[in-house]
Write a protein that holds these residues in place. Structure first.
Motif, mmCIF file in Angstrom:
data_model
loop_
_atom_site.group_PDB
_atom_site.id
_atom_site.type_symbol
_atom_site.label_atom_id
_atom_site.label_comp_id
_atom_site.label_asym_id
_atom_site.label_seq_id
_atom_site.Cartn_x
_atom_site.Cartn_y
_atom_site.Cartn_z
ATOM 1 N N ASN A 1 41.710 26.385 46.448
ATOM 2 C CA ASN A 1 40.269 26.244 46.642
ATOM 3 C C ASN A 1 39.556 25.895 45.339
ATOM 4 O O ASN A 1 38.606 25.099 45.318
ATOM 5 N N MET B 1 39.484 15.741 53.772
ATOM 6 C CA MET B 1 38.091 15.983 54.155
ATOM 7 C C MET B 1 37.447 14.680 54.605
ATOM 8 O O MET B 1 37.915 13.597 54.255
ATOM 9 N N ASN C 1 37.363 22.471 44.785
ATOM 10 C CA ASN C 1 35.955 22.533 44.380
ATOM 11 C C ASN C 1 35.716 21.821 43.057
ATOM 12 O O ASN C 1 34.698 21.129 42.895
ATOM 13 N N THR D 1 33.823 20.560 52.315
ATOM 14 C CA THR D 1 34.812 21.633 52.459
ATOM 15 C C THR D 1 34.839 22.195 53.883
ATOM 16 O O THR D 1 35.863 22.721 54.327
ATOM 17 N N ARG D 2 33.736 22.049 54.610
ATOM 18 C CA ARG D 2 33.734 22.513 56.003
ATOM 19 C C ARG D 2 34.617 21.638 56.900
ATOM 20 O O ARG D 2 35.025 22.065 57.978
ATOM 21 N N THR D 3 34.895 20.422 56.448
ATOM 22 C CA THR D 3 35.751 19.528 57.249
ATOM 23 C C THR D 3 37.206 19.570 56.787
ATOM 24 O O THR D 3 38.041 18.832 57.311
ATOM 25 N N LYS E 1 41.039 20.056 56.044
ATOM 26 C CA LYS E 1 42.269 20.356 56.769
ATOM 27 C C LYS E 1 43.414 20.353 55.764
ATOM 28 O O LYS E 1 43.581 19.389 55.016
ATOM 29 N N ASN F 1 29.680 21.466 49.949
ATOM 30 C CA ASN F 1 29.791 22.410 51.068
ATOM 31 C C ASN F 1 30.085 21.691 52.386
ATOM 32 O O ASN F 1 30.898 22.147 53.193
ATOM 33 N N GLU F 2 29.432 20.556 52.564
ATOM 34 C CA GLU F 2 29.637 19.783 53.790
ATOM 35 C C GLU F 2 31.079 19.274 53.876
ATOM 36 O O GLU F 2 31.700 19.299 54.942
#
Length: 380
Positions: free
Chosen positions: A120, A190, A124, A169-171, A173, A166-167
């Motif tokens: 992670n 992503m 990031n 990292t929400r996608t 896999k 943030n957008e």
């Protein structure tokens, strides 16, 4: 009297001989100067050809060298191409790629026993770098392009605008597998909204419109070429080699433009072709060379556009040969001036010898219609 006449005759003969000798000297001198000029021109021409060939060889040598180095850790080394921008970091243990065609962003890490927290942190960090990186910074990090010589490139445009960490990292896999070399590879994929990539066209609109006016080329054609060539990836490059948004090839488009408008063929280095404004200027100037010079005797503007698009990809000589059996531009004009636009289009997309060029014309034609409608509706 006889002696006097003899003296006059001898004197006249001497003068005549001197005149002949002088003419011979001047003729020999002119011939020598001409030969010297021709030799100098020939040497200059050969030096120019050598410079272009050396440039290609150096690029390919560096490309293969970097690929070989990457293969020590990666089963399938990937380098930046026309649609995908790739960067390596941390001693080549981390790879980040952005596919401008699909909108996929990936972060891959080579290494065993990587914890979720460590992964992670890597993701990031890579995304935060992506938010701010400019074309000039990307150039200096490219192992094939920059090497050990810092670039003078001062292109401050962001390679990828509107990155929302943030957008993205929400996608995310995540997948992981062991490579053939025994090293574990962890990949995080992503999705970057493709409509944002399409909006990159807006970033370049002022430059497109300025050069459309300057070189008398339709702006929708410039946008369609740019979209097809690089999907607005300012770091686009190919092994030809070709560089930048409009994939300018120094050994063809670059030579033609500099010869016609600067009076001398010049080798345009990669660092200037990765400056978006300059790349669009040279790419559009080449379209002008194709349309206004090579194809100037073609009467129908639509036919001229079809031929120019195909020539941008496959070469003007190949286009002329396709219609005439030879590389004659005058015969090309004579031939296509007897045809209808759709006849020319169908011939190019169905019968042209290069599949890539056949598909290229289809793609550019479709995108040109798309951008023409957008421009007419003042959407961009």
């Amino acid at each position: 009297m006889a002696k006097f006449v003899t003296s006059i005759v001898l004197g006249m003969s001497l003068i005549s001989s001197l005149a002949i000798a002088q003419d011979t000297v001047e003729t020999d001198s002119f011939s020598a100067r001409k030969a010297s000029m021709l030799s100098s021109f020939s040497e200059s021409k050969q030096a120019s050809i050598d410079a272009f060939e050396n440039s290609k060889a150096e690029y390919l040598a560096k490309f293969n060298e970097v690929k070989k180095e990457l293969s020590e850790k990666w089963d399938t080394p990937q380098l930046t191409n026309k649609t995908t921008w790739v960067q390596y970091s941390q001693n080549n243990d981390i790879k980040r790629s952005v596919n401008f065609e699909t909108g996929e962003i990936t972060v891959e890490v080579v290494g065993n026993n990587l914890t979720e927290k460590e992964l992670n942190a890597v993701v990031n960090n890579q995304l935060n770098e992506l938010k701010t990186e400019t074309t000039a910074q990307a150039y200096n990090k490219d192992p094939v392009l920059a090497g050990a010589t810092p670039s003078r490139l001062t292109a401050n445009e962001k390679v990828l605008p509107d990155v929302n960490v943030n957008e993205l990292t929400r996608t995310a896999k995540t997948s992981s597998f062991k490579q053939n070399n025994g090293l574990q590879l962890t990949k995080v994929s992503m999705s970057y909204p493709t409509d944002r990539i399409a909006k990159k066209a807006m970033t370049y609109m002022p430059t497109v419109l300025k050069n459309a006016s300057k070189w008398e080329v339709e702006p929708d054609l410039i946008l369609a070429i740019m979209h097809t060539e690089s999907h607005f990836n300012p770091m686009a490059q190919s092994h030809i080699p070709a560089y930048g948004l409009m994939q300018v090839v120094p050994t063809s488009a670059g030579r033609d433009v500099t010869k016609r408008y600067l009076g001398q063929e010049k080798l345009l280095p990669p660092e200037v072709l990765f400056k978006p404004d300059f790349n669009i200027d040279i790419g559009t100037a080449y379209l002008n060379v194709l349309q206004a010079h090579y194809l100037r005797k073609v009467n129908d503007p639509t036919i001229r556009t079809y031929l120019a698009i195909s020539a941008y990809n496959g070469g003007i000589g190949a286009v002329a040969k396709h219609f005439t059996g030879k590389g004659s531009l005058s015969r090309l004009a004579d031939k296509v001036n007897t045809l209808q636009p759709d006849d020319v289009y169908q011939s190019l997309v169905n019968d042209f010898p290069y599949k890539e060029t056949r598909n290229y014309l289809k793609k550019v034609h479709t995108k040109q219609t798309y951008y023409k409608n957008l421009l007419q509706a003042s959407v961009i």
